[in-house]
Design a protein around this motif. Structure first.
Motif, PDB file in Angstrom:
ATOM      1  N   UNK A  91      -2.358  -2.957  -4.988  1.00  0.00           N
ATOM      2  CA  UNK A  91      -2.577  -1.397  -5.329  1.00  0.00           C
ATOM      3  C   UNK A  91      -2.060  -0.349  -4.230  1.00  0.00           C
ATOM      4  N   UNK A  92      -2.279  -0.592  -2.812  1.00  0.00           N
ATOM      5  CA  UNK A  92      -1.927   0.321  -2.079  1.00  0.00           C
ATOM      6  C   UNK A  92      -0.063   0.180  -1.895  1.00  0.00           C
ATOM      7  N   UNK A  93       0.436  -1.167  -2.158  1.00  0.00           N
ATOM      8  CA  UNK A  93       1.741  -1.135  -2.192  1.00  0.00           C
ATOM      9  C   UNK A  93       2.608  -0.104  -2.937  1.00  0.00           C
ATOM     10  N   UNK A  94       1.911   0.205  -4.159  1.00  0.00           N
ATOM     11  CA  UNK A  94       2.527   1.063  -4.947  1.00  0.00           C
ATOM     12  C   UNK A  94       2.175   2.691  -4.413  1.00  0.00           C
ATOM     13  N   UNK A  95       0.946   2.623  -3.925  1.00  0.00           N
ATOM     14  CA  UNK A  95       0.532   4.203  -3.505  1.00  0.00           C
ATOM     15  C   UNK A  95       1.215   4.480  -2.314  1.00  0.00           C
ATOM     16  N   UNK A  96       1.591   3.392  -1.312  1.00  0.00           N
ATOM     17  CA  UNK A  96       2.281   3.760  -0.084  1.00  0.00           C
ATOM     18  C   UNK A  96       3.852   3.610  -0.057  1.00  0.00           C
ATOM     19  N   UNK A  97       4.417   3.129  -1.127  1.00  0.00           N
ATOM     20  CA  UNK A  97       5.747   3.216  -1.395  1.00  0.00           C
ATOM     21  C   UNK A  97       6.608   4.554  -1.046  1.00  0.00           C
ATOM     22  N   UNK A  98       7.474   4.365  -0.253  1.00  0.00           N
ATOM     23  CA  UNK A  98       8.481   5.679   0.169  1.00  0.00           C
ATOM     24  C   UNK A  98       7.727   6.588   1.331  1.00  0.00           C
ATOM     25  N   UNK A  99       6.364   6.145   1.812  1.00  0.00           N
ATOM     26  CA  UNK A  99       5.856   6.771   2.809  1.00  0.00           C
ATOM     27  C   UNK A  99       6.126   5.985   4.255  1.00  0.00           C
ATOM     28  N   UNK A 100       5.899   6.453   5.431  1.00  0.00           N
ATOM     29  CA  UNK A 100       6.018   5.898   6.800  1.00  0.00           C
ATOM     30  C   UNK A 100       5.053   4.818   6.842  1.00  0.00           C
ATOM     31  N   UNK A 101       4.090   4.465   5.948  1.00  0.00           N
ATOM     32  CA  UNK A 101       3.173   3.366   5.899  1.00  0.00           C
ATOM     33  C   UNK A 101       3.708   2.413   5.111  1.00  0.00           C
ATOM     34  N   UNK A 102       4.666   2.374   4.345  1.00  0.00           N
ATOM     35  CA  UNK A 102       4.924   1.388   3.169  1.00  0.00           C
ATOM     36  C   UNK A 102       5.099   0.275   3.570  1.00  0.00           C
ATOM     37  N   UNK A 103       5.200  -0.338   5.151  1.00  0.00           N
ATOM     38  CA  UNK A 103       5.434  -1.529   5.396  1.00  0.00           C
ATOM     39  C   UNK A 103       3.964  -2.251   5.642  1.00  0.00           C
ATOM     40  N   UNK A 104       2.852  -1.539   5.664  1.00  0.00           N
ATOM     41  CA  UNK A 104       1.435  -1.886   5.893  1.00  0.00           C
ATOM     42  C   UNK A 104       1.163  -3.134   5.002  1.00  0.00           C
TER      43      UNK A 104
END
Length: 443
Positions: A91-104
């Motif tokens: 779920x968070x892979x989608x939410x964080x896509x394109x953000x500085x945290x997308x690698x989490x």
């Protein structure tokens, strides 16, 4: 849950029994405090020294059916915790896509796999106590030797650091001169390249090493050298000055002592609660009335008043995160930072970034881990025959404490780092080995 015959039988006598020091688990722990040493960069990710041990462990698992079976069996044992957490990561892979945290999410998957590999290697040999002992000892030895070599090249040494710590309680020197200069030695800059998170990672590694080392002792045997080494661990943790890790270390010592006393039937359950209450009350009283002029005591007293900038910043983050959650309860409001930092709490971060479902999945994962841990603690106290391995279960019991605590306060939006995942999977691996051993004896 059914297990393959290989998993129940185990790898059998092999290289790791004849030459235990080549066990990748020991290399894992030797390198874990050296996460600040960067080997190279690959696809935007830093490849640090402990990852070499990860690669070696995966290579062993790939070529050995017995070790692969242990890896798969351990994954199955951890499924109640891992399954909701993996769905959360999707779920968070989608939410964080394109953000500085997308690698989490990608890092989390790698850390989970690394933790499972570490757990599988930890129980790969027949003498698990010796592997635990050497794994725990490898971390402080390699860390102190490596940093001493670097420090001498910089014109200082551990002798100076210890002297200034014990005589003046000079944590400023340790943090901003001694450790900073050592951590930055690989970079051509005078800036503070290594953040507090890196220093905390060293402290996390040393606490896990201390727990593994203590768990490796044979129950009932006196171990004065081991107690001395535990003292060395505590001094190193004090010098690294990571508050959350120090708190987890103190609770680990108290809980291990309490469980050990209960298992030995030296105290009853009522006495145990009284002992715990008295201990906590004593600690609080000492913190309030301590008037010593000792520099160390004064430094630690200031550190644990919880009235510093770090505490205020976290409280501000939590209030800010709650306001964003109220504005977008179901789907979340996406990745956001306050003063350049994500919220230091996994549960609030999940809720804020991705909404209610992500929050519920994280809660389900950690509730599963907490329940599993609580049941284990109850069993080793009330059913002495439950534990069959020749190691100390009270120290196995404290392994999940740090991962369960730091998700509330750690950076990286509270996500467990490599060290925390290794602690979780070491706990799961030792419990799995105990169950497999019991099944093998029964059948």
């Amino acid at each position: 849950m059914s297990l393959s015959e290989t998993a129940l039988r185990g790898p059998g006598p092999g290289l790791f029994d004849r030459l235990v020091v080549v066990n990748p688990a020991i290399l894992f722990m030797a390198f874990l405090p050296l996460q600040w040493i960067e080997v190279t960069r690959l696809g935007g990710f830093d490849i640090v020294l402990p990852y070499l041990a990860v690669l070696l462990a995966f290579a062993v698992i790939a070529v050995s059916d017995a070790h692969a079976s242990r890896f798969v069996g351990l994954t199955r044992e951890a499924t109640p915790f891992l399954l909701p957490y993996v769905f959360y990561l999707l779920i968070i892979m989608v939410a964080l896509k394109g953000s500085p945290a997308q690698g989490i999410p990608i890092r989390q998957v790698f850390f989970i796999g690394s933790g499972i590999a570490f757990g599988a290697m930890l129980i790969a040999g027949r003498d698990v106590g010796r592997v635990l002992r050497l794994s725990g000892l490898a971390a402080p030895v390699v860390f102190v030797v490596t940093t001493e070599i670097i420090a001498r090249g910089l014109g200082t040494s551990w002798v100076e650091a210890l002297t200034r710590f014990f005589t003046a309680g000079d944590l400023e020197f340790l943090t901003y001169s001694f450790f900073r200069d050592i951590f930055n030695a690989q970079f051509e800059t005078d800036d503070l390249v290594i953040t507090a998170a890196q220093k905390n990672a060293v402290a996390v590694a040393l606490l896990i090493a201390m727990q593994l080392f203590a768990a490796g002792r044979v129950p009932g045997e006196r171990d004065r050298p081991g107690l001395l080494i535990l003292g060395v661990f505590l001094v190193l943790l004090l010098m690294l000055n990571a508050r959350s890790v120090l708190l987890a270390a103190m609770v680990s010592l108290l809980l291990a002592a309490l469980i050990g006393a209960l298992r030995a039937r030296r105290i009853g359950l009522f006495s145990a609660f009284a002992m715990a209450f008295a201990t906590i009350s004593g600690i609080v009283a000492l913190a309030i009335i301590a008037t010593s002029d000792s520099a160390i005591v004064e430094t630690l007293r200031d550190r644990f008043t919880f009235s510093d900038h770090s505490t205020d910043a976290r409280l501000g983050q939590y209030s800010w995160a709650m306001s964003r959650i109220n504005d977008s309860l179901l789907l979340g409001s996406g990745y956001a930072e306050l003063h350049g930092q994500p919220v230091h709490n996994l549960f609030l971060g999940a809720f804020m970034h991705s909404g209610l479902l992500a929050f519920l999945l994280v809660v389900a994962a950690y509730l599963s881990l907490f329940t599993f841990w609580l049941v284990f603690c109850a069993r080793i106290v009330t059913r002495p025959g439950f534990w069959t391995l020749p190691i100390r279960p009270e120290w196995v019991a404290v392994l999940p404490l740090l991962p369960m605590f730091r998700v509330w306060v750690a950076g990286g939006a509270g996500h467990p780092a490599l060290g925390e995942w290794m602690a979780i999977m070491a706990f799961a691996a030792l419990l799995a080995l105990n169950r497999w051993t019991s099944l093998r004896r029964q059948g």
